[in-house]
Design a protein around this motif. Structure first.
Motif, mmCIF file in Angstrom:
data_model
loop_
_atom_site.group_PDB
_atom_site.id
_atom_site.type_symbol
_atom_site.label_atom_id
_atom_site.label_comp_id
_atom_site.label_asym_id
_atom_site.label_seq_id
_atom_site.Cartn_x
_atom_site.Cartn_y
_atom_site.Cartn_z
ATOM 1 N N GLY A 279 15.720 18.417 46.383
ATOM 2 C CA GLY A 279 16.382 19.008 45.034
ATOM 3 C C GLY A 279 15.794 18.101 43.978
ATOM 4 O O GLY A 279 15.523 17.364 43.521
ATOM 5 N N HIS A 280 16.395 19.711 43.212
ATOM 6 C CA HIS A 280 15.349 19.062 41.547
ATOM 7 C C HIS A 280 16.509 18.463 40.903
ATOM 8 O O HIS A 280 17.550 19.450 40.767
ATOM 9 C CB HIS A 280 15.074 20.330 41.308
ATOM 10 N N PHE A 281 16.388 17.262 40.122
ATOM 11 C CA PHE A 281 17.511 16.601 40.274
ATOM 12 C C PHE A 281 17.588 16.651 38.614
ATOM 13 O O PHE A 281 18.588 17.321 37.485
ATOM 14 C CB PHE A 281 16.954 15.504 40.711
ATOM 15 N N LEU B 195 14.880 14.919 43.673
ATOM 16 C CA LEU B 195 14.332 13.381 45.290
ATOM 17 C C LEU B 195 14.852 14.639 46.388
ATOM 18 O O LEU B 195 15.505 15.468 46.466
ATOM 19 C CB LEU B 195 16.293 13.139 44.688
ATOM 20 N N LEU B 196 13.522 13.527 47.357
ATOM 21 C CA LEU B 196 13.148 14.347 48.350
ATOM 22 C C LEU B 196 13.512 12.830 49.607
ATOM 23 O O LEU B 196 13.738 12.444 49.182
ATOM 24 C CB LEU B 196 11.765 14.376 48.399
ATOM 25 N N PRO B 197 14.423 14.151 50.630
ATOM 26 C CA PRO B 197 14.254 13.376 51.979
ATOM 27 C C PRO B 197 13.757 11.989 51.910
ATOM 28 O O PRO B 197 12.404 12.113 52.075
ATOM 29 C CB PRO B 197 15.125 14.230 52.924
ATOM 30 N N ARG C 238 9.859 12.612 43.100
ATOM 31 C CA ARG C 238 8.778 12.770 42.533
ATOM 32 C C ARG C 238 8.711 13.175 40.886
ATOM 33 O O ARG C 238 9.742 14.089 40.895
ATOM 34 C CB ARG C 238 8.246 14.349 43.283
ATOM 35 N N SER C 239 8.449 13.043 40.530
ATOM 36 C CA SER C 239 7.698 13.298 39.209
ATOM 37 C C SER C 239 6.536 14.370 38.861
ATOM 38 O O SER C 239 5.454 13.981 38.840
ATOM 39 C CB SER C 239 7.507 11.864 38.202
#
Length: 366
Positions: free
Chosen positions: A97-99, A134-136, A146-147
């Motif tokens: 998800g793009h948090f 935020l990735l699994p 990931r930033s």
């Protein structure tokens, strides 16, 4: 004589033509050299500018990590009012998800949440921007983060140097080891009206290391085994809410637990004197009490209560424990407590409490 002068004049013409030709070649060479030097200078300036922008983007991506880590680990709803997020939600680790996306505007940051965020879709702005995803993760109690960052947001980001960093964050500091029974104590366990309270089908037992032959003998050993840190280190977490419950504090507890960001509470003492429900099956809570925990009113607990000593004078059958009570000394309960040792609920508690820390050597510059 005229013939001699004519010959010398002709020789001078030839020499002058040769010199002129050489001068033209030299001037052409100088012009070409100056053009090459100018081009090289422009190329070097552009490269330096690109490197500077990339360095700025890298620093900005790292800033995004720090911002997101502080955000996720905050135990205060005001700091986390922007995005609805619970660290241990299984749905978070099950899908990417793009948090969060943030832009710097004037002298402050403007942020938004959503599943369809992208740097190039943000409003055009000369200020820097970063996007956190935020990735699994295949590791338990962890997520991949990931930033991505640009020195200028909006469509301009497509034509600028970008930075992308990856890290794995692990959830540490909450419940480290699950208890193996509903009542666990280093001292005695007593229930009113029960002749043999330690006997039963995994309801009451004395605590021992599951994988070691020697039992836990000191409270400091028990705390570190249960939570993974010594008590001082554990209490430094930003995701931990600390309350003063020297006096009866049922209302204060209820108010704080109404905040969905609160899953861990630390108290010096605990005194319950009015009916209360602590946590829920969907959101169990972890309560850590330095000293005495008194449950003297009808109490329903979903989660785990760890205390120096635990007593209860709640009316018969009004103390309900869905999870476990753990004491560094003794446990004394009133008549007919309802004890439900729930490993699944405790596992959910283990996966939803604590603070995210960065695992070393996991970032990648792409």
């Amino acid at each position: 004589m005229p013939k001699l002068y004519a010959t010398r004049y002709s020789t001078l013409q030839q020499t002058g033509g040769t010199v002129l030709t050489l001068l033209i070649f030299l001037m052409s060479g100088m012009v070409m050299s100056l053009g090459w030097v100018h081009h090289h200078i422009l190329f070097s300036q552009q490269s330096a500018q690109n490197d500077a922008m990339r360095s700025q983007a890298m620093a900005l991506a790292e800033t995004g990590f720090s911002w997101a880590q502080a955000y996720l680990n905050s135990a205060h709803s005001a700091a986390r009012s922007l995005c609805s997020f619970s660290p241990g939600q299984p749905t978070l680790r099950a899908q990417a998800g793009h948090f969060l996306a943030c832009q710097h505007q004037a002298s402050s940051w403007s942020c938004q949440c959503g599943q369809h965020l992208a740097l190039e879709n943000l409003p055009s702005n000369p200020g820097p921007s970063f996007l956190i995803e935020l990735l699994p993760s295949q590791m338990q109690r962890s997520i991949k983060v990931r930033s991505r960052a640009c020195v200028e947001g909006g469509v301009a980001c497509l034509n600028q140097a970008q930075a992308e960093l990856h890290q794995t964050w692990s959830l540490m500091g909450g419940l480290h080891h699950m208890p193996n029974a509903a009542l666990l104590a280093l001292g005695s366990v007593h229930i009113s009206g029960s002749s043999d309270p330690v006997d039963g089908k995994n309801i009451t037992s004395f605590f021992e290391y599951p994988l070691m032959s020697q039992p836990v003998k000191q409270s400091s050993e028990l705390f570190k085994f249960m939570f993974g840190f010594d008590q001082h280190e554990w209490q430094t977490q930003t995701s931990l809410r600390t309350l003063d419950c020297e006096a009866p504090c049922s209302d204060n507890l209820t108010k704080n637990l109404a905040d969905p960001s609160v899953t861990m509470i630390h108290l010096s003492k605990l005194h319950i004197d009015s009916p209360i429900t602590l946590g829920s099956a969907d959101r169990p809570v972890l309560l850590v009490v330095d000293g005495l925990a008194q449950l003297n009113a009808p109490t329903i607990l979903y989660g785990l209560l760890y205390a120096g000593r635990i007593t209860s004078k709640a009316p018969e059958s009004t103390l309900q424990i869905h999870g476990a009570l753990v004491s560094e000394t003794e446990i004394t309960l009133g008549a007919r407590p309802m004890l439900h040792f729930d490993p699944l609920l405790l596992q959910k508690l283990k996966n939803s409490t604590g603070s995210y820390i960065r695992m070393p050597a996991t970032w990648t510059d792409l």
